[in-house]
Design an enzyme around this catalytic site. Structure first.
Site, PDB file in Angstrom:
ATOM      1  N   LEU A  52      -9.573  -1.880   5.453  1.00  0.00           N
ATOM      2  CA  LEU A  52      -8.973  -2.037   6.642  1.00  0.00           C
ATOM      3  C   LEU A  52      -8.276  -3.549   6.350  1.00  0.00           C
ATOM      4  CD1 LEU A  52      -8.728  -1.196   9.629  1.00  0.00           C
ATOM      5  CD2 LEU A  52     -10.713  -2.762  10.200  1.00  0.00           C
ATOM      6  N   ASP A  53      -6.823  -3.482   6.789  1.00  0.00           N
ATOM      7  CA  ASP A  53      -6.229  -4.424   6.294  1.00  0.00           C
ATOM      8  C   ASP A  53      -6.798  -5.814   6.891  1.00  0.00           C
ATOM      9  OD1 ASP A  53      -3.757  -6.448   6.706  1.00  0.00           O
ATOM     10  OD2 ASP A  53      -2.733  -4.806   5.916  1.00  0.00           O
ATOM     11  N   PRO A  54      -6.670  -6.967   6.135  1.00  0.00           N
ATOM     12  CA  PRO A  54      -7.206  -8.130   6.529  1.00  0.00           C
ATOM     13  C   PRO A  54      -6.632  -8.911   7.883  1.00  0.00           C
ATOM     14  CG  PRO A  54      -6.616  -8.491   4.228  1.00  0.00           C
ATOM     15  CD  PRO A  54      -6.042  -7.088   4.678  1.00  0.00           C
ATOM     16  N   ALA A  56      -6.034  -6.778  10.402  1.00  0.00           N
ATOM     17  CA  ALA A  56      -6.526  -6.085  11.409  1.00  0.00           C
ATOM     18  C   ALA A  56      -8.058  -6.270  11.513  1.00  0.00           C
ATOM     19  CB  ALA A  56      -6.416  -4.637  11.155  1.00  0.00           C
ATOM     20  N   ARG A 188       1.992  -0.098  10.402  1.00  0.00           N
ATOM     21  CA  ARG A 188       3.105  -1.232  10.499  1.00  0.00           C
ATOM     22  C   ARG A 188       4.205  -0.432  10.441  1.00  0.00           C
ATOM     23  NH1 ARG A 188       1.642  -5.489   6.404  1.00  0.00           N
ATOM     24  NH2 ARG A 188      -0.311  -4.877   6.887  1.00  0.00           N
TER      25      ARG A 188
END
Length: 315
Positions: A52-54, A56, A188
């Protein structure tokens, strides 16, 4: 002089089996979150179910012990997000961390936004962003991006199941969406494509994952709460390993049949063919693993070891 740390006592590790639903904070990588939780549990074996993207926050299922065998299930599952989209402004990398590269007036009305969202529902083609962990020649794309390089990326097919508009702040040009999508969808990229469809550009101003397959963030716990709990409280909050496959059909075997199945033998079952089922022994909590049914035969896919099955029975 550096302190001598060579004689510090090593924290004893232990066998832990189950799934923890973590509410990951913004700014922390998935691996850093995993390592923090693994230390708190003193777990021998742990893994996450896809990054999970930092930037997010939200749901990050973490697997321990026997549950790690089923992490791919959560990785492949559909996801749900709440996305905050800033219209009228494009940024490097497509999110708040990048510099502004383009600003345009926003002339879209609410009905224009609704129509644009509908255009992206269903199977769509996405070009992965440069600021992603997808690899090119063995190196993550974000490493090229940090060097100011852009490399060619092949478009990928994904599916957007639903885009629901939560709110539209016309004065600030801020849009809140709930997106339900297939694995591998880049939110994104969706935000940027939506901005182009509206003729004003956009970037992703915030992202929160709220669902992964049957799991939801409503039942997740924060790192701060975990740190405040005792070990017994943490263990009590673990879900069983079969939580990741809870929406699959179940097959229950008698004791003798269960013993043969867990040794890898195919078994005859009076159930319809299915691509994926969860298999149990005679005890209510005796989860044995996953399988598929073809022509009336139950064929093992991922099996727990007898030691793991016994450990789950004693929980």
């Amino acid at each position: 002089m550096k302190p001598n740390t060579s004689h510090r006592p090593r924290v004893p590790r232990r066998a832990v089996h189950g799934v923890l639903l973590l509410d990951k904070p913004v700014g922390l990588s998935s691996n850093d979150a995993l390592q923090k939780v693994k230390r708190l549990f003193r777990a021998e074996k742990a893994g996450h179910t896809g990054t999970l993207d930092p930037m997010a926050s939200g749901l990050l299922p973490l697997c321990f012990g026997a549950a790690t065998k089923f992490s791919q299930v959560s990785l492949d599952a559909d996801k749900a997000y709440v996305a905050t989209v800033q219209l009228g402004q494009r940024r490097v990398g497509g999110d708040m961390e990048g510099d502004v590269i383009d600003e345009r007036p926003v002339r879209a009305a609410a009905e224009d936004i609704e129509a644009a969202c509908l255009r992206f529902v269903g199977p769509i083609s996405q070009v992965p962003p440069m600021h992603s962990a997808l690899k090119k020649d063995g190196k993550p794309l974000y490493e090229y991006a940090r060097q100011g390089l852009e490399v060619e990326r092949a478009a990928r097919q994904v599916t957007i199941h639903e885009i629901a508009i939560n709110s539209w702040q016309a004065e600030a040009n801020v849009l809140s969406l709930t997106v339900r999508c297939s694995k591998g969808t880049y939110i994104r990229t969706l935000a940027e494509d939506l901005g182009e469809a509206l003729g004003c550009g956009a970037h992703l101003a915030g992202l929160r994952r709220i669902g992964s397959g049957p799991l939801t963030v409503a039942e997740a716990v924060t790192l701060e709460t975990l740190a405040d709990w005792t070990e017994e409280q943490r263990d009590a909050h673990l879900r069983p390993p079969d939580a990741l496959v809870a929406d699959w059909p179940a097959v229950r075997l008698a004791a003798e049949e269960a013993g043969r199945f867990i040794s890898g033998l195919r078994r005859r079952v009076a159930q319809p063919d299915a691509p994926a089922v969860r298999v149990y022994g005679p005890e209510p909590t005796a989860f044995l693993g996953s399988a598929h049914i073809t022509a009336g035969e139950l064929i093992a896919d991922r099996l727990l070891s007898p030691t793991e099955v016994q450990a789950l029975l004693t929980l």
